[in-house]
Design an enzyme around this catalytic site. Sequence first.
Site, mmCIF file in Angstrom:
data_model
loop_
_atom_site.group_PDB
_atom_site.id
_atom_site.type_symbol
_atom_site.label_atom_id
_atom_site.label_comp_id
_atom_site.label_asym_id
_atom_site.label_seq_id
_atom_site.Cartn_x
_atom_site.Cartn_y
_atom_site.Cartn_z
ATOM 1 N N ARG A 71 0.811 -1.209 0.000
ATOM 2 C CA ARG A 71 0.000 0.000 0.000
ATOM 3 C C ARG A 71 0.853 1.273 0.000
ATOM 4 O O ARG A 71 0.432 2.309 -0.466
ATOM 5 C CB ARG A 71 -0.849 0.005 1.263
ATOM 6 C CG ARG A 71 -2.299 -0.146 0.993
ATOM 7 C CD ARG A 71 -3.050 -0.177 2.307
ATOM 8 N NE ARG A 71 -2.167 -0.653 3.393
ATOM 9 C CZ ARG A 71 -2.599 -1.080 4.563
ATOM 10 N NH1 ARG A 71 -3.867 -1.108 4.825
ATOM 11 N NH2 ARG A 71 -1.764 -1.496 5.500
ATOM 12 N N GLU A 236 12.243 -19.618 24.473
ATOM 13 C CA GLU A 236 12.718 -18.321 23.966
ATOM 14 C C GLU A 236 12.960 -17.382 25.141
ATOM 15 O O GLU A 236 12.303 -17.494 26.171
ATOM 16 C CB GLU A 236 11.659 -17.696 23.049
ATOM 17 C CG GLU A 236 11.356 -18.510 21.818
ATOM 18 C CD GLU A 236 10.339 -17.808 20.930
ATOM 19 O OE1 GLU A 236 10.774 -17.162 19.976
ATOM 20 O OE2 GLU A 236 9.134 -17.897 21.215
ATOM 21 N N HIS A 260 4.606 -25.225 14.847
ATOM 22 C CA HIS A 260 6.025 -25.590 14.902
ATOM 23 C C HIS A 260 6.296 -26.872 15.699
ATOM 24 O O HIS A 260 6.962 -27.791 15.232
ATOM 25 C CB HIS A 260 6.862 -24.462 15.504
ATOM 26 C CG HIS A 260 6.698 -23.143 14.801
ATOM 27 N ND1 HIS A 260 6.489 -23.050 13.447
ATOM 28 C CD2 HIS A 260 6.718 -21.863 15.257
ATOM 29 C CE1 HIS A 260 6.391 -21.765 13.112
ATOM 30 N NE2 HIS A 260 6.517 -21.031 14.191
HETATM 31 C C1 BG6 Z 1 6.960 -17.560 15.142
HETATM 32 C C2 BG6 Z 1 6.128 -17.174 16.335
HETATM 33 O O1 BG6 Z 1 6.208 -18.355 14.275
HETATM 34 O O2 BG6 Z 1 8.099 -18.270 15.564
HETATM 35 C C3 BG6 Z 1 6.953 -16.359 17.311
HETATM 36 O O3 BG6 Z 1 5.001 -16.437 15.921
HETATM 37 C C4 BG6 Z 1 8.237 -17.067 17.655
HETATM 38 O O4 BG6 Z 1 6.205 -16.073 18.481
HETATM 39 C C5 BG6 Z 1 8.970 -17.538 16.406
HETATM 40 O O5 BG6 Z 1 9.057 -16.179 18.395
HETATM 41 C C6 BG6 Z 1 10.160 -18.423 16.756
HETATM 42 O O6 BG6 Z 1 10.915 -18.678 15.592
HETATM 43 P P1 BG6 Z 1 12.479 -18.982 15.687
HETATM 44 O O7 BG6 Z 1 12.869 -19.311 14.281
HETATM 45 O O8 BG6 Z 1 13.128 -17.758 16.219
HETATM 46 O O9 BG6 Z 1 12.625 -20.135 16.626
#
Ligand code: BG6
Length: 504
Positions: A71, A236, A260
């Site tokens: 956009r 994380e 994931h």
């Molecule tokens: C994303 C999530 O899909 O994956 C995030 O929405 C998360 O919340 C991230 O932090 C983690 O990805 P990676 O590759 O850093 O482990």
Amino acid sequence: MHHMVSANRLATRKFLEGPTMVSRIIPVDPFDLVIFGGTGDLARRKILPGLFRRFVDGQMPDEARIIGAARSELDTKAFRRHIGDALEEFVPAARRDKKHVASFLERLDYVQIDATGTDGWTALAKLVRTDLVRAYYFSVGPSLFGALAERLHEHGIAGRNCRIVVEKPFGHDLASARELNHTLAQYFDEDQIYRIDHYLGKETVQNLMAVRFGNVLFEPLWNAQYIDHVQITVAETVGIGGRGDYYDKAGAMRDMVQNHLMQLLCLTAMEPPARFEPDAVRDEKLKVIRALQAVEPTDLVRGQYDAGAESPSYREEAENPDSTTESFIAMKLDIANWRWNGTPFYLRTGKRMRGRLSEIVVRFKEPPHSIFDEDAGTNANELTIRLQPNEGMDLRVTIKEPGPGGMRLIEVPLDMTFADALGQDDDDVPDAYERLIMDVIRGNQTLFMRGDEVEAAWAWTDPIIEGWTKRGDAPKLYEPGTAGPEEALMLLHRDGRRWRDVKP
Ligand code: BG6
């Protein structure tokens, strides 16, 4: 010992430096890649830096072009500048030679577009070369998928040799995922739809398949008879940051587990596919999801991070003082099939934990009978597949502690940190997106999710969320910088097991 390691490393290098190493990068066919949402965060952070690296490696042919569509009121020159800044921010300086950057940016075009209106579409249709492979990356909210698909058709730039790429969240429950699948199916065949789960693009995840199916060593033992349990951790250290709007509606279950962690579980648990081909692999993953049992409330722990000395609480970050969304979740899962009956899979993921760690731990059973004295000790083998950091695997094996004093057993790791074994540094490991985008251009769907797979994952997820919503369960508060709530540790303790440490 040291000497041996370096000799080994040298041999590995020599082997890898043979002619096959160089010629392994095969340029893909010329393509047009249109990125809707081309000025957005994902494009800046992942998609374009990833494409840049493929370009530097010589995988992008000269005729390839990338068209940003969004956009924002930009022209091509301003868009190139915008992406130039992104490369500076997200590509390490050592990998960013000026000449490469300049010539990469020349491949970029920009079209200002109104996804739901008419503006910009004629210009885009003129720019896109319909005789080439075309990929349309929908890096926008799912509410725009239908409008984009419709307009691509209207303007005659869809067609059999085009593909679309869509990101998570792919719906927020089964009904919405079905609706999305239905919308896309009106315009595209399943083999044109690439649903990204970037975990599938991680090197180690692909390595899991190489290790399982490229060796005879593991597969015969890969079942309930020899495996005590499996742990999958994605920890994380970051909080939810500025994503509160999205995250507070999703929570760890929808944000991480449904996709994931589910993918990691599937690749660990699935039967050997007959071939490493899209439908063969996805059929096997689907069977795993369908064999997942409902999770009992007692096998589930939800947590939410509290304020720390230097960090705000989840509720503050989400700007929702009453939020009951989980930023941590742990659970015990049973897979009801012949291979896994009796071997639990423990999953956990959370934000603001003590360390950043993603790994799969396969804990084998102890030998059925010990020939050694009781005080020699017993050990069980353990295979760890580390996604990040220090990608690699290690296999713990039992040996005799060297020296006099009788037979004492100790565990030592057979370490396969890729950085050491293959002479790579961390930066050499390609980002998940690089691989996945090239797969789109090559037309290989193996590492993408099929529609029925996503729906099955939601069909399993929905009742769990409904369960805790109905019961009105509140998440347990946990201190930031820990391994999550105490209750999550108990999930394993009560079974006489323990989680691997989450180290800082
Ligand atoms: C994303 C999530 O899909 O994956 C995030 O929405 C998360 O919340 C991230 O932090 C983690 O990805 P990676 O590759 O850093 O482990």
